[in-house]
Design an enzyme around this catalytic site. Structure first.
Site, PDB file in Angstrom:
ATOM      1  N   GLY A  14       0.820  -1.217   0.000  1.00  0.00           N
ATOM      2  CA  GLY A  14       0.000   0.000   0.000  1.00  0.00           C
ATOM      3  C   GLY A  14       0.841   1.250   0.000  1.00  0.00           C
ATOM      4  NE  ARG A  17      -4.401   6.911  -1.931  1.00  0.00           N
ATOM      5  CZ  ARG A  17      -5.020   5.889  -2.507  1.00  0.00           C
ATOM      6  NH1 ARG A  17      -4.636   5.489  -3.705  1.00  0.00           N
ATOM      7  NH2 ARG A  17      -6.007   5.260  -1.894  1.00  0.00           N
ATOM      8  CE1 TYR A 160      -8.288   2.217   9.225  1.00  0.00           C
ATOM      9  CE2 TYR A 160      -8.696   3.596  11.142  1.00  0.00           C
ATOM     10  CZ  TYR A 160      -7.848   3.144  10.152  1.00  0.00           C
ATOM     11  OH  TYR A 160      -6.558   3.611  10.098  1.00  0.00           O
TER      12      TYR A 160
END
Ligand code: NAP
Length: 262
Positions: A14, A17, A160
């Protein structure tokens, strides 16, 4: 003075960015060979190009499109790192998603996507790199968790937070399994970090967020990168199964009155 990690072989998931890119940049600038993953090929190619330009001569930055929620893709990323650089010394398991999803409207698919990327993806990435890390004379895993979940809560991000807390439950038992192989696994818990996504929320939001941080600023991606670099260092070799909060003191105040007190 920490010994140089120049020449070490690093996989950052990941990293097209955001925080992952910042972590990859710190390792590349330290002279490591770095492979970055993500799902968007164009973004990966352009980030790898940019980071190559920031790396000292001899250090390479490569990329592979790989979905961290897919075990097969995680194995492909590990294999590509070994193919290009001859092994893996450091895995930074960073890929993550954080869609807003209030409880009343949360769907099984939404919950599944967050857990599959953030939690399952961490486990798959670690599994895929195990053999190569065991062969390394360094053997380091750095997981990007969050203060959200393990320490704090945010309405709309309960799934999350759970995924980020799950990562910590995972590293504590994994650390025991990996110790015999000479591999350490630790987690960084970022507070609010300034990424491209945060910039989109506007100056007013950034001002309000900065006001809730005792050190008076939102963190930079390099703040997380340097913490990851330390945990990957030879000198951090006696640390495993632990967490480091990198948040400018954000989790400390009991109330807003406690910030900036004389
Ligand atoms: P970001 O700016 O959205 O970047 C996320 C990166 O992960 C991108 O490169 C993205 O590329 C990649 N990615 C997303 N899903 C993926 C998947 N399934 N497989 C492979 N790559 C994937 O996010 P960020 O803010 O940097 O967050 C990175 C990590 O830091 C996450 O684990 C997050 O939980 C944690 N974190 C962030 C903050 C913060 O303030 N920013 C605070 C605490 C913790 P593609 O979309 O092209 O795949």
């Amino acid at each position: 003075m920490l010994k140089s990690l120049a020449g070490s072989r690093v996989l950052v998931t990941g990293a097209s960015r955001g925080i992952g890119k910042g972590v990859a940049a710190v390792f590349a600038e330290a002279g490591c060979n770095v492979l970055i993953t993500g799902r968007d090929e164009d973004a990966l190619a352009s980030t790898a190009d940019e980071l190559s330009g920031r790396a000292p001569e001899g250090a390479q930055v490569a990329w592979l499109a790989a979905d961290t929620a897919e075990p097969e893709d995680c194995r492909a990323a590990a294999a590509e790192t070994v193919r290009r650089f001859g092994g893996i010394d450091v895995l930074c398991a960073n890929a993550g998603v954080f869609p807003e999803d209030p409880l009343p409207s949360m769907t099984p698919e939404g919950l599944q996507r967050v857990m599959a990327t953030n939690f399952n993806g961490t486990v798959y990435s670690v599994q895929a790199c195990l053999d190569a890390l065991a062969e390394s004379d360094l053997g380091r895993i750095v997981v990007t968790s969050s203060i959200t979940g393990p320490i704090t809560g945010v309405p709309g991000w309960s799934h999350y937070g759970a995924s980020k807390a799950a990562q910590l439950g995972f590293i504590r038992s994994a650390a025991l399994e990996l110790a015999a192989k000479g591999i350490t696994i630790n987690a960084v818990l970022p507070g609010n970090i300034r990424t491209e996504g945060l910039d989109d929320l506007g100056e007013d939001y950034l001002r309000r967020m900065s006001a809730s941080v005792p050190l008076g600023r939102i963190g930079s991606v390099a703040d997380i990168g340097y913490t990851a670099l330390f945990l990957a260092s030879r000198e951090a070799g006696y640390i495993t199964g632990q967490t480091i909060v990198v948040d400018g003191g954000q989790v400390l105040p009991e109330s807003l009155d406690a910030i900036g007190a004389p």
